[in-house]
Design a protein around this motif. Structure first.
Motif, PDB file in Angstrom:
ATOM      1  N   SER A   1       2.599   6.506  -6.796  1.00 43.88           N
ATOM      2  CA  SER A   1       1.663   7.381  -7.502  1.00 43.88           C
ATOM      3  C   SER A   1       2.014   8.844  -7.247  1.00 43.88           C
ATOM      4  O   SER A   1       1.875   9.686  -8.131  1.00 43.88           O
ATOM      5  CB  SER A   1       0.227   7.082  -7.087  1.00 43.88           C
ATOM      6  N   LEU A   2       2.496   9.145  -6.039  1.00 48.15           N
ATOM      7  CA  LEU A   2       2.907  10.532  -5.780  1.00 48.15           C
ATOM      8  C   LEU A   2       4.068  10.918  -6.695  1.00 48.15           C
ATOM      9  O   LEU A   2       4.098  12.011  -7.258  1.00 48.15           O
ATOM     10  CB  LEU A   2       3.330  10.682  -4.318  1.00 48.15           C
TER      11      LEU A   2
ATOM     12  N   LEU B   1      -1.338  20.951 -13.638  1.00 56.61           N
ATOM     13  CA  LEU B   1       0.107  20.831 -13.833  1.00 56.61           C
ATOM     14  C   LEU B   1       0.595  19.438 -13.467  1.00 56.61           C
ATOM     15  O   LEU B   1       1.523  18.911 -14.075  1.00 56.61           O
ATOM     16  CB  LEU B   1       0.833  21.869 -12.981  1.00 56.61           C
ATOM     17  N   LEU B   2      -0.029  18.847 -12.453  1.00 47.28           N
ATOM     18  CA  LEU B   2       0.423  17.527 -12.009  1.00 47.28           C
ATOM     19  C   LEU B   2      -0.101  16.412 -12.903  1.00 47.28           C
ATOM     20  O   LEU B   2       0.360  15.285 -12.819  1.00 47.28           O
ATOM     21  CB  LEU B   2      -0.036  17.267 -10.570  1.00 47.28           C
TER      22      LEU B   2
ATOM     23  N   GLN C   1       5.084  14.549 -13.846  1.00 54.67           N
ATOM     24  CA  GLN C   1       4.337  15.181 -14.937  1.00 54.67           C
ATOM     25  C   GLN C   1       4.492  16.692 -14.951  1.00 54.67           C
ATOM     26  O   GLN C   1       4.020  17.343 -15.877  1.00 54.67           O
ATOM     27  CB  GLN C   1       2.843  14.866 -14.830  1.00 54.67           C
ATOM     28  N   LEU C   2       5.131  17.242 -13.918  1.00 54.88           N
ATOM     29  CA  LEU C   2       5.212  18.696 -13.813  1.00 54.88           C
ATOM     30  C   LEU C   2       5.869  19.319 -15.046  1.00 54.88           C
ATOM     31  O   LEU C   2       5.591  20.444 -15.398  1.00 54.88           O
ATOM     32  CB  LEU C   2       6.023  19.080 -12.577  1.00 54.88           C
TER      33      LEU C   2
ATOM     34  N   LEU D   1       0.843  -1.202   0.000  1.00 49.18           N
ATOM     35  CA  LEU D   1       0.000   0.000   0.000  1.00 49.18           C
ATOM     36  C   LEU D   1       0.875   1.247   0.000  1.00 49.18           C
ATOM     37  O   LEU D   1       0.695   2.159  -0.803  1.00 49.18           O
ATOM     38  CB  LEU D   1      -0.914  -0.024   1.218  1.00 49.18           C
ATOM     39  N   TRP D   2       1.849   1.254   0.910  1.00 52.10           N
ATOM     40  CA  TRP D   2       2.708   2.440   0.997  1.00 52.10           C
ATOM     41  C   TRP D   2       3.537   2.593  -0.255  1.00 52.10           C
ATOM     42  O   TRP D   2       3.751   3.712  -0.737  1.00 52.10           O
ATOM     43  CB  TRP D   2       3.611   2.339   2.234  1.00 52.10           C
TER      44      TRP D   2
ATOM     45  N   ARG E   1       5.691  18.109 -18.132  1.00 53.25           N
ATOM     46  CA  ARG E   1       5.052  17.745 -19.390  1.00 53.25           C
ATOM     47  C   ARG E   1       3.708  18.446 -19.552  1.00 53.25           C
ATOM     48  O   ARG E   1       2.991  18.633 -18.589  1.00 53.25           O
ATOM     49  CB  ARG E   1       4.837  16.230 -19.445  1.00 53.25           C
ATOM     50  N   ARG E   2       3.408  18.854 -20.784  1.00 54.47           N
ATOM     51  CA  ARG E   2       2.094  19.438 -21.078  1.00 54.47           C
ATOM     52  C   ARG E   2       1.585  18.789 -22.342  1.00 54.47           C
ATOM     53  O   ARG E   2       2.244  18.880 -23.372  1.00 54.47           O
ATOM     54  CB  ARG E   2       2.214  20.946 -21.344  1.00 54.47           C
ATOM     55  N   ASP E   3       0.463  18.182 -22.304  1.00 57.33           N
ATOM     56  CA  ASP E   3      -0.095  17.635 -23.527  1.00 57.33           C
ATOM     57  C   ASP E   3      -1.181  18.521 -24.106  1.00 57.33           C
ATOM     58  O   ASP E   3      -1.654  18.296 -25.205  1.00 57.33           O
ATOM     59  CB  ASP E   3      -0.654  16.226 -23.269  1.00 57.33           C
ATOM     60  N   THR E   4      -1.587  19.529 -23.360  1.00 55.97           N
ATOM     61  CA  THR E   4      -2.681  20.371 -23.822  1.00 55.97           C
ATOM     62  C   THR E   4      -2.228  21.264 -24.964  1.00 55.97           C
ATOM     63  O   THR E   4      -1.158  21.842 -24.928  1.00 55.97           O
ATOM     64  CB  THR E   4      -3.178  21.245 -22.666  1.00 55.97           C
TER      65      THR E   4
ATOM     66  N   LEU F   1       1.339   4.101  -2.789  1.00 47.59           N
ATOM     67  CA  LEU F   1       1.104   5.523  -2.523  1.00 47.59           C
ATOM     68  C   LEU F   1       2.283   6.359  -3.007  1.00 47.59           C
ATOM     69  O   LEU F   1       2.121   7.340  -3.732  1.00 47.59           O
ATOM     70  CB  LEU F   1       0.919   5.749  -1.021  1.00 47.59           C
TER      71      LEU F   1
ATOM     72  N   THR G   1       2.875  11.520 -10.389  1.00 47.55           N
ATOM     73  CA  THR G   1       2.275  12.821 -10.688  1.00 47.55           C
ATOM     74  C   THR G   1       3.320  13.916 -10.644  1.00 47.55           C
ATOM     75  O   THR G   1       3.245  14.871 -11.416  1.00 47.55           O
ATOM     76  CB  THR G   1       1.148  13.160  -9.707  1.00 47.55           C
ATOM     77  N   LEU G   2       4.300  13.767  -9.764  1.00 53.51           N
ATOM     78  CA  LEU G   2       5.324  14.801  -9.665  1.00 53.51           C
ATOM     79  C   LEU G   2       6.131  14.886 -10.956  1.00 53.51           C
ATOM     80  O   LEU G   2       6.534  15.955 -11.390  1.00 53.51           O
ATOM     81  CB  LEU G   2       6.255  14.479  -8.496  1.00 53.51           C
TER      82      LEU G   2
ATOM     83  N   GLU H   1      -3.032  24.677 -26.816  1.00 54.85           N
ATOM     84  CA  GLU H   1      -3.804  25.891 -26.557  1.00 54.85           C
ATOM     85  C   GLU H   1      -4.466  26.316 -27.845  1.00 54.85           C
ATOM     86  O   GLU H   1      -3.912  27.091 -28.607  1.00 54.85           O
ATOM     87  CB  GLU H   1      -2.889  26.961 -25.980  1.00 54.85           C
ATOM     88  N   TYR H   2      -5.677  25.846 -28.047  1.00 49.91           N
ATOM     89  CA  TYR H   2      -6.245  25.753 -29.374  1.00 49.91           C
ATOM     90  C   TYR H   2      -6.267  27.024 -30.227  1.00 49.91           C
ATOM     91  O   TYR H   2      -5.615  27.034 -31.261  1.00 49.91           O
ATOM     92  CB  TYR H   2      -7.606  25.090 -29.333  1.00 49.91           C
TER      93      TYR H   2
ATOM     94  N   ASN I   1      -0.330  16.574 -16.312  1.00 48.49           N
ATOM     95  CA  ASN I   1       0.123  17.103 -17.595  1.00 48.49           C
ATOM     96  C   ASN I   1      -0.965  17.736 -18.470  1.00 48.49           C
ATOM     97  O   ASN I   1      -1.046  17.566 -19.659  1.00 48.49           O
ATOM     98  CB  ASN I   1       1.116  16.169 -18.296  1.00 48.49           C
TER      99      ASN I   1
ATOM    100  N   SER J   1      -2.836  12.560  -7.093  1.00 52.01           N
ATOM    101  CA  SER J   1      -2.161  11.277  -7.286  1.00 52.01           C
ATOM    102  C   SER J   1      -2.982  10.063  -6.890  1.00 52.01           C
ATOM    103  O   SER J   1      -2.837   9.015  -7.515  1.00 52.01           O
ATOM    104  CB  SER J   1      -0.869  11.246  -6.470  1.00 52.01           C
TER     105      SER J   1
END
Ligand code: SF4
Ligand code: SF4
Lengths: 167, 323
Positions: free
Chosen positions: A10-11, B38-39, A17-18, A3-4, A20-23, A7, A14-15, A25-26, B41, B285
């Motif tokens: 997953s933390l 931001l987290l 991904q800071l 479990l730990w 990366r941007r897939d969006t 956890l 997400t960190l 800006e249309y 993406n 997360s």
């Protein structure tokens, strides 16, 4: 314990991904469309500059949302053409079936995708708005070079008499 | 005359505090969306104003302009009272929260900590009444979940705080903050900190503990039937509760206003901000646990641990004395 580990994993995920941007800006950034992107259908001309559509109504018959309406008429030289041609883009789903059905390659899906409107009625495009200059995706194709030319009517065929055994 | 002036000044100052708190809640809604983006993406809202801060304002205006309705099947009085109760219980907690020694409305009130615990119980009422009076099965499920969850996690929360009170010998929040002055209390209470942190997130009902809302299964949980500003009150309660818990964590465990160079209140705000950031990060997360897992952890893991923590603290306090 797992479990730990989960956890923390997953933390960390997400960190990461800071950066990366897939969006996209249309409105400022244009999307990169695929080569076979299916956007708004248009009507094209053949290489001679004549309208390709012969008003066969195959597109309107195949259209799953039934958003194509047209009326055909004869030109003085005997060639068929679409007197009126309407597509209601409020209903079109850009499936491309009309393009596939069209024997003359007249109707083609263009890459245009952004044509939002504030009035529903503005989505109904008439023939003038649908027609584009040029030949679209098929620069060479000329339907009348292959088919559809009106020939001299044959004399009425002579049938045999089915009641007679004689040839 | 002078007394009247003082009273007037106090009322104005309280109003300003209130407005600042509302502004913080509004800003946090925006900040959370941005940080989550931001987290994960994405970008998050970035159109209106610099970095998209205007989104907070736009959301507030939208909520205020929406129709104020009571569904015909809801029981009117409770339906109206519930969101106010939630917002009130979250707001009132700030009355006893000190930013620094002397900067608070009632920071040295001897029962400050008790008041906060009592208000968090009141919060449970607000949530439950909201779900109950909506007369909607999803709202009811959400409300039942919320109550079970809040009660189960309030116990370890209270016990973790009890160990702290034992150590510090004070129930006033300013006293508790002062107890962590040279050395932050997290050094003495690492287990207590962990328990308080987990139970605190559960109390705010945010992901990963948002089973009372659980959009994927319960529409929106206990506030399914709410719209407009009434929904806004629930939202306000949630985000103010978040600030309150984060502020409590930094006040009780992270050494409150101690820090070099900067003034105390700024340190306190900074620590609170960092804890809120960690909350956002957790939300980005972690998945939502199953409901039975949630209660299982609450009763079978967190509660025994908090009792153990209390016992150890008591023994240690008996052996070596309190702070
Ligand atoms: S793309 Fe599909 S829906 Fe649109 S007009 Fe053609 S057949 Fe109809
Ligand atoms: S666009 Fe093509 S399928 Fe449609 S009526 Fe004209 S020729 Fe026929």
């Amino acid at each position: 314990m797992s479990l730990w580990r989960g956890l923390l994993a997953s933390l960390w995920t997400t960190l990461r991904q800071l950066r990366r941007r897939d969006t996209l800006e249309y409105p400022e950034q244009e999307p990169k469309l695929g080569e076979r992107w299916r956007g708004r259908p248009v009507l094209t001309h053949d290489p001679d500059g004549e309208e390709r559509c012969v008003a066969c109504e195959l597109c309107s018959a195949v259209c799953p949302t039934q958003c194509i309406a047209l009326e055909g008429a004869d030109r003085p030289d005997g060639r068929r053409f679409a007197q009126s041609f309407r597509i209601n883009f409020a209903r079109c789903i850009y499936c491309g079936l009309c393009e596939e059905a069209c024997p003359t390659l007249a109707i083609q899906l263009s890459p245009e995708y952004a044509f939002a409107k504030t009035e529903r009625g503005d989505f109904v495009y008439h023939k003038e708005a649908l027609l584009i200059e040029g030949t679209g995706k098929h620069p060479e194709y000329r339907y009348y070079a292959h088919a559809g030319v009106r020939t001299q009517a044959l004399p009425k065929p002579v049938h045999c008499d089915p009641r007679s055994n004689l040839p | 005359m002078a007394g009247l002036m003082l009273l007037f000044a106090q009322i104005v100052a309280m109003l300003v505090t209130l407005l600042v708190l509302l502004g913080i809640a509004g800003f946090l809604v925006f900040a959370e969306r941005r940080v989550l983006g931001l987290l994960q993406n994405r970008l998050g809202p970035n159109r209106l104003g610099p970095l998209g801060v205007g989104q907070a304002l736009a959301d507030a205006v939208k909520l205020l302009c929406k129709e104020d309705f009571v569904p015909p099947f809801a029981s009117g009085l409770l339906y109206r009272a519930a969101p106010i109760l939630v917002a009130f219980s979250a707001l009132a907690g700030f009355a006893v929260l000190p930013l620094a020694p002397g900067i608070s409305w009632a920071g040295d009130w001897e029962i400050g900590l008790l008041l906060i615990l009592a208000l968090s119980s009141l919060h449970v009422y607000g949530v439950f009444l909201g779900g109950w009076s909506s007369n909607n099965k999803f709202a009811l499920y959400g409300a039942i979940r919320a109550v079970a969850q809040l009660i189960s996690y309030e116990l370890p929360l209270g016990l973790a705080l009890l160990a702290l009170v034992l150590l510090a010998g004070s129930l006033a929040l300013q006293g508790l903050g002062a107890a962590g002055q040279p050395v932050p209390l997290i050094v003495y209470q690492p287990l207590g900190f962990l328990i308080f942190f987990i139970a605190g997130i559960a109390e705010t009902q945010r992901l990963p503990f948002d089973l009372a809302e659980a959009e994927s299964e319960l529409v929106a949980g206990y506030h399914t039937e709410y719209g407009g500003m009434r929904f806004g009150y629930f939202f306000l309660g949630e985000y103010l509760g978040l600030v309150l818990i984060a502020a409590l964590i930094s006040l009780l465990y992270l050494g409150a206003w101690s820090g070099p160079c900067l003034p105390g209140w700024l340190w306190m705000s900074l620590k609170t901000g960092v804890v809120i950031g960690i909350f956002f990060w957790l939300r980005a997360s972690l998945p939502r646990p199953r409901y039975d897992q949630l209660l299982h952890w609450g009763w079978n893991a967190l509660l025994p641990l908090s009792i153990l923590n209390l016992l150890l603290t008591a023994i240690a306090a008996a052996l070596w004395g309190t702070l």
